[in-house]
Design an enzyme around this catalytic site. Sequence first.
Site, PDB file in Angstrom:
ATOM      1  N   GLN A  10       0.802  -1.228   0.000  1.00 51.54           N
ATOM      2  CA  GLN A  10       0.000   0.000   0.000  1.00 51.54           C
ATOM      3  C   GLN A  10       0.834   1.278   0.000  1.00 51.54           C
ATOM      4  O   GLN A  10       0.486   2.257  -0.662  1.00 51.54           O
ATOM      5  CB  GLN A  10      -0.956  -0.026   1.190  1.00 51.54           C
ATOM      6  CG  GLN A  10      -2.149   0.871   1.024  1.00 51.54           C
ATOM      7  CD  GLN A  10      -3.258   0.483   1.981  1.00 51.54           C
ATOM      8  OE1 GLN A  10      -3.180   0.756   3.171  1.00 51.54           O
ATOM      9  NE2 GLN A  10      -4.292  -0.161   1.474  1.00 51.54           N
TER      10      GLN A  10
ATOM     11  N   ALA B  56       5.201   2.601   0.243  1.00 53.41           N
ATOM     12  CA  ALA B  56       6.594   2.153   0.242  1.00 53.41           C
ATOM     13  C   ALA B  56       7.123   1.947   1.654  1.00 53.41           C
ATOM     14  O   ALA B  56       7.932   1.045   1.897  1.00 53.41           O
ATOM     15  CB  ALA B  56       7.465   3.165  -0.507  1.00 53.41           C
TER      16      ALA B  56
ATOM     17  N   HIS C  83       4.083   7.457   5.292  1.00 49.39           N
ATOM     18  CA  HIS C  83       3.378   7.346   4.012  1.00 49.39           C
ATOM     19  C   HIS C  83       4.079   8.134   2.916  1.00 49.39           C
ATOM     20  O   HIS C  83       3.484   8.387   1.869  1.00 49.39           O
ATOM     21  CB  HIS C  83       1.928   7.843   4.146  1.00 49.39           C
ATOM     22  CG  HIS C  83       1.096   7.048   5.089  1.00 49.39           C
ATOM     23  ND1 HIS C  83       1.155   7.210   6.460  1.00 49.39           N
ATOM     24  CD2 HIS C  83       0.198   6.053   4.871  1.00 49.39           C
ATOM     25  CE1 HIS C  83       0.315   6.371   7.040  1.00 49.39           C
ATOM     26  NE2 HIS C  83      -0.275   5.653   6.103  1.00 49.39           N
TER      27      HIS C  83
END
Length: 681
Positions: A424, A426, A471
């Site tokens: 979803q 890295a 994220h």
Amino acid sequence: MKAYRFMQQAAHMAAIYEANRNICKYVHSTSRGHEAIQIATGMQLQPWDYASPYYRDDSMLLAMGFTPYELMLQLLAKRDDPASAGRSYYSHPSSLDPDKPVIPHQSSATGMQVIPATGMAQGIRYLEKTGSPLLKTGPKGELPVVLCSLGDGSVTEGEVSEAWQSAVLWELPVIYLVQDNEWGISASSEETRVMDAYEYAAGFKGMERMRVDGSNFEECYHAIGAAISYVRQERKPMLVHACVPLLGHHTSGVRKEWYRTDDDLALHAEKDPLPLLRQRLLEIGVEEKDLLAIESDTPKYISLEFDRATEAFEPTADTVADHVFAPAAVTFEKGERLPANGNKVMMVDAALHAVEEILQQYPEAVFFGQDVGRRLGGVFREAATLAEKFGDNRVYNTAIQEAYIVGSTAGLSAVGVKPIVEIQFADYLYPGFNQLVTEISKSCYLSNGKFPVQTLVRVPIGAYGGGGPYHSGSVESTLLTIKGIKVVYPSNAADMKGLMKAAFLDPNPVVMLEHKGLYWSKVPGTQGAITIEPDTDYVIPLGKGRVVQQAHPRDVKKGDTICIITYGMGVYWAQAAATQFPGQVEIIDLRTLFPLDEELVYSTVQKHGKCLILTEEQLNNSFAQALAGRVQRVCFKSLDAPVFTLGALDLPAIPINTILENAMLPNPEKVAAAIKELLSY
């Protein structure tokens, strides 16, 4: 009698290895004490089955039909070792022999083989449900099973839990054979676990399980037969927990007398399967003279085979780099990049359309990962509508288990399924690194080319808009330290589609890094990522960069130009900065980070004599710095200035506050300052 012969062979092989330690110099383990359960298993697996043995399973391999000589070739790392051509350890098989179960490569890492083995079962179930001609069956239509062998000490690995959860959830046809000898090297079971594998498996609702005395061949044979029959018919997972003695060393390099007491050794010796089987054969009426004949013939046979293996050819040094990758499927660009009547698309839609066209064309292709299923279609809508169009058995959600998502692709590939999977973000790829490094990247090389892993791992990457520390990260330098995988990083919609198709078709593992900030071109200055969509047949060979912007020939002739080597978001920072230096900046988009288009990089640097390598990653010890060193070495005579590098600040994470985020990352202003300094040389 056949089982007794195998058991005698295994015992004499272990003895001759021990007696010739100077010759058997490579580390190895043998099955002494485990022979009964292993031979019972190997004798009952069929050529249409699949197996994942572990490093102590030489008795199982003998029972499958491997000869002592073949195993000895691997023990001594000889050229004609049929598993790895001298590259891997003893009892690390890989086989496509049509007379034996399929055995993909697996590593020495304890418990790591459980995810790829479960992936094989996942692939088999998919082929069953779709009626695929790729499904191997027996002569009467018998369905295949997967046998995954492991030691009890490895069950404490978290990846075993991920595999078992998936096997139960999806009702996969896999048998987990746990050989419990109560030791994990020098750590006893009492000090390392609160329950054994049988007790642990009770928590996986739907996992059938049984215990068996692993020293009793007769009991083992019936138990394994029942397990295979159950899984072959019911298509559900099962655990077989076999209690076995450990009569040999942990390995040839970690010897039993270093850490085990005489009492412990004596207790295990009482359960030696060899005399127990001999006694049972006499009880059921086998003539002792027949047993004596085996006992007389076997050591002679093993000695002759050992001498023959010792004299076998060593591999030659010129083979050391063979089979790192299988030959690429796409070697030149083809198809229409900019069709005359094409529509412009964003990168996220180019990716979506590429996967849709792949699923249409290749019925063996599947796509899975976290939240890519029917309800959401991906957190970036990168899988929107795919489950509706192709069904929940081809596009589906997984649990939050990155190790399984990555590692299962090795097993899927081995049975002929072509997986596309997604991590979803890295930042969450790291739990999958164990499988990527240990199993997937080494499979082609250590199987001597028999088992390249065809997988495409999609990874949204990069920072923008306050995504925060978990994220927004960049992971390409870490990925590029792994040998045996390819890494792709498109910067626009046309490249996204062409590289996606080529990555899918490549018979090797490919990680595709997709910048979240370019998906919808929401970042100012990235409208260039929106392009006309290429046609269905468009592919770009991996390892070919692209000239995004050329310097003016007049300025090149005057020696007043530089080149910027970059990728991803760096392309747009470079283009924005270059507007301040009209005609003086040439920009190369690498597109693929490995394999790298070295010819384009070096020729461009030699043309300009001044080079800036631009990355979004933190700079210190990065891919960009490593590339700068290579450029400096190859292009030294053509350089008019040091090779410059520019990247993010060397901070542990991307701050969530956008002011801090912007301060950390490169931007056009920072790039322009570097260009100005370079041009001043």
